[in-house]
Structure formats: C-alpha cells, structure tokens
Design a protein around this motif. Structure first.
Motif, PDB file in Angstrom:
ATOM      1  N   GLN A   7       0.687  -1.171   0.039  1.00 32.94           N
ATOM      2  CA  GLN A   7       0.019   0.025  -0.234  1.00 32.94           C
ATOM      3  C   GLN A   7       0.805   1.307   0.013  1.00 32.94           C
ATOM      4  O   GLN A   7       1.886   1.532   0.881  1.00 32.94           O
ATOM      5  CB  GLN A   7      -0.942  -0.047   1.242  1.00 32.94           C
ATOM      6  N   GLU A  23      -4.605   5.798  -0.195  1.00 34.58           N
ATOM      7  CA  GLU A  23      -3.882   4.722  -0.394  1.00 34.58           C
ATOM      8  C   GLU A  23      -4.018   3.858  -1.311  1.00 34.58           C
ATOM      9  O   GLU A  23      -5.320   3.467  -1.616  1.00 34.58           O
ATOM     10  CB  GLU A  23      -3.654   3.941   0.924  1.00 34.58           C
ATOM     11  N   ASP A  24      -3.114   3.336  -2.050  1.00 36.23           N
ATOM     12  CA  ASP A  24      -3.434   2.660  -3.413  1.00 36.23           C
ATOM     13  C   ASP A  24      -2.699   1.229  -3.251  1.00 36.23           C
ATOM     14  O   ASP A  24      -1.618   1.198  -2.207  1.00 36.23           O
ATOM     15  CB  ASP A  24      -3.157   3.132  -4.676  1.00 36.23           C
ATOM     16  N   CYS A  25      -3.268  -0.001  -3.742  1.00 37.99           N
ATOM     17  CA  CYS A  25      -2.370  -1.298  -3.558  1.00 37.99           C
ATOM     18  C   CYS A  25      -1.802  -1.301  -4.813  1.00 37.99           C
ATOM     19  O   CYS A  25      -2.220  -1.247  -6.095  1.00 37.99           O
ATOM     20  CB  CYS A  25      -3.336  -2.202  -3.449  1.00 37.99           C
ATOM     21  N   SER A 151      -7.174  -6.478  -6.019  1.00 35.81           N
ATOM     22  CA  SER A 151      -6.498  -5.417  -5.120  1.00 35.81           C
ATOM     23  C   SER A 151      -5.712  -4.499  -5.911  1.00 35.81           C
ATOM     24  O   SER A 151      -5.539  -3.434  -5.660  1.00 35.81           O
ATOM     25  CB  SER A 151      -5.694  -6.323  -4.077  1.00 35.81           C
TER      26      SER A 151
END
Length: 262
Positions: A7, A23-25, A151
């Motif tokens: 993340q 937040e990005d995965c 995800s």
C-alpha cells in the motif's frame, strides 16, 4: 497472498478537478534469478510465487529441458529470489538463448531465442474437442477475479483446464510468466498437457502461441486480442485460437473444427 501487495499513498484526481489523498495497492514484483546446473542462466522480473513452476515451464517452453523426466532437482532459495535446477538439457537450445534473441511483445518485455528450428515443423493433430457449452463455462469461470487482481489490477492470469475437470491457475505481472508457471505446475505434477485447454488474460502474440505448442496444447483461449503472427503460427502449428472471449461473444481464428456446436 498480501505479501505480494504494498500500500502506497497517492493523489487521486477526479474529472471535476478535485483531489484526494488515499492509499493504493500495488503489486510487489521481484527479480528472480534462475540457476541451471550451477550456472546463472538469467534473471526475470516476476511475482515471487510458484518460482519452481515458472523455471520448469520456461525451460521446457524454450526446449532447453525436453521432458520432466530430465529434471533431477528443483530448489527455491530461502528468500524466494533464486531457483536452482539440475537437469539434463538440450545443449543446442541453451546455446541459442545466448545468441540471437527475440524481444517478445510482453508487458514486461521478455526474451526468447528458440522460436525457430524444430518448432516450425510441429503440427498438433490431437483429436481433443471442446463442446460449446464447456467453452462458455470455462470463459465464465476464468472471468472470476482473483484477490491480487481485485486489489491491484496488475496481474495476468493463466488457467489450464485438465480433462478430468481440475484446473490449475497461475498469476504473474507478465503474461508470458503466467503461462510458464501454469504449464510448469502441470509438468511438475507429471500431467500430460496434450489434452488440456489453456485460457489466458493476455493478448495472443506469436510467442504465446509457440509456448502452447511446445506443451502440445491444442486449444488456446484469451480474453484479449491476437496478432497477425499469432494467427499465422496457430494455423501452421494446428492450434485452435480463440480471442476476445468475454461477455457473450468470442472470435475463433484458426482450426474451428475443434469447437463442437450443439
């Protein structure tokens, strides 16, 4: 599975000009080193998962290892970043890997050398047939998202449908790697792939088709497009090539006689 995801903070921009901090995965690929008979052969950017299957699948796809019976041992390093294989090898094909190479059209730019020679003389004449109902069932099954894709949106998938109904699935950041992994899984289990069906997420270029041919896979299905050379090689090699297999339509480019209608 989350050990492959990281993340990170990002700025998300909306069409109306507004921004937000979220937040990005993202996927965590690694450089995997392959050692063959004590010699470092190559390194590949890959998902550190099923490394043994990837190594075996890649070497058999290249004709460096001609039979799973030639594999004497496979070991993954404790950190997961190296694979050690001892095997009887085809010396000519391994030399080809270090001579003239072909940059493949992969999303992670792979390298291959053994697209010529014996492969152009191969023709897959298996009598395998695929009823249309099973074709659509496989397409629907393959379309189910995995945790990694949901995800990150950053992995390719390959599925090998076996004649007994079992399915082997592999994922990787590279579409070539995903195929090598799934056929490697089958080879490590001493499964005859000649009666299997390969379903992939990536486009069907020539090198993808040749990988299937090296494992005697006669039916290859993709959710994506194919290229002209992909079609030409499938026609010459006797492979039924199906593209754009999503929703309620698909395109059969070569050898359609294997797809049985009601």
């Amino acid at each position: 599975m989350d050990q492959f995801i990281k993340q990170i903070p990002i700025t998300r921009l909306h069409k109306d000009g507004t921004q937000e901090q979220v937040e990005d995965c993202v996927i965590r690929e690694q450089r995997i080193a392959l050692y063959l008979n004590g010699r470092k052969l190559l390194s590949s950017m890959s998902l550190p998962q099923d490394q043994d299957a990837y190594a075996v699948g890649f070497l058999m796809s290249e004709g460096v290892i001609e039979s799973i019976r030639d594999v004497q041992s496979v070991e993954i390093a404790q950190d997961g970043l190296s694979v050690y294989i001892h095997a009887r090898i085809n010396e000519q094909n391994i030399e080809n890997l270090f001579h003239e190479k072909t940059l493949t059209s992969g999303c992670c730019v792979g390298v291959s050398a053994n697209f010529e020679g014996k492969i152009v003389e191969k023709f897959i004449s298996t009598r395998i047939q695929l009823p249309i109902q099973r074709l659509w069932a496989l397409i629907e099954d393959f379309a189910q998202p995995t945790h990694l894709f949901e995800s990150t949106g950053c992995v390719h998938k390959a599925m090998l449908a076996l004649p007994d109904g079992r399915k082997l699935i592999s994922q990787d950041v590279g579409r070539h790697n995903a195929i090598d992994k799934v056929v490697g899984k089958a080879r490590l289990q001493h499964i005859d792939t000649s009666e299997s069906i390969l379903i992939v997420s990536g486009r069907l270029s020539m090198e993808m088709v040749i990988k299937a041919a090296m494992h005697d896979i006669a039916i290859v299905i993709s959710r994506s497009a194919t290229t002209e050379l992909g079609i030409k090689s499938a026609q010459l090699l006797g492979i039924t090539l199906v593209g754009f297999a999503r929703g309620e339509v698909c395109n059969i480019y070569t050898h359609p006689q294997r797809i049985l209608h009601a």
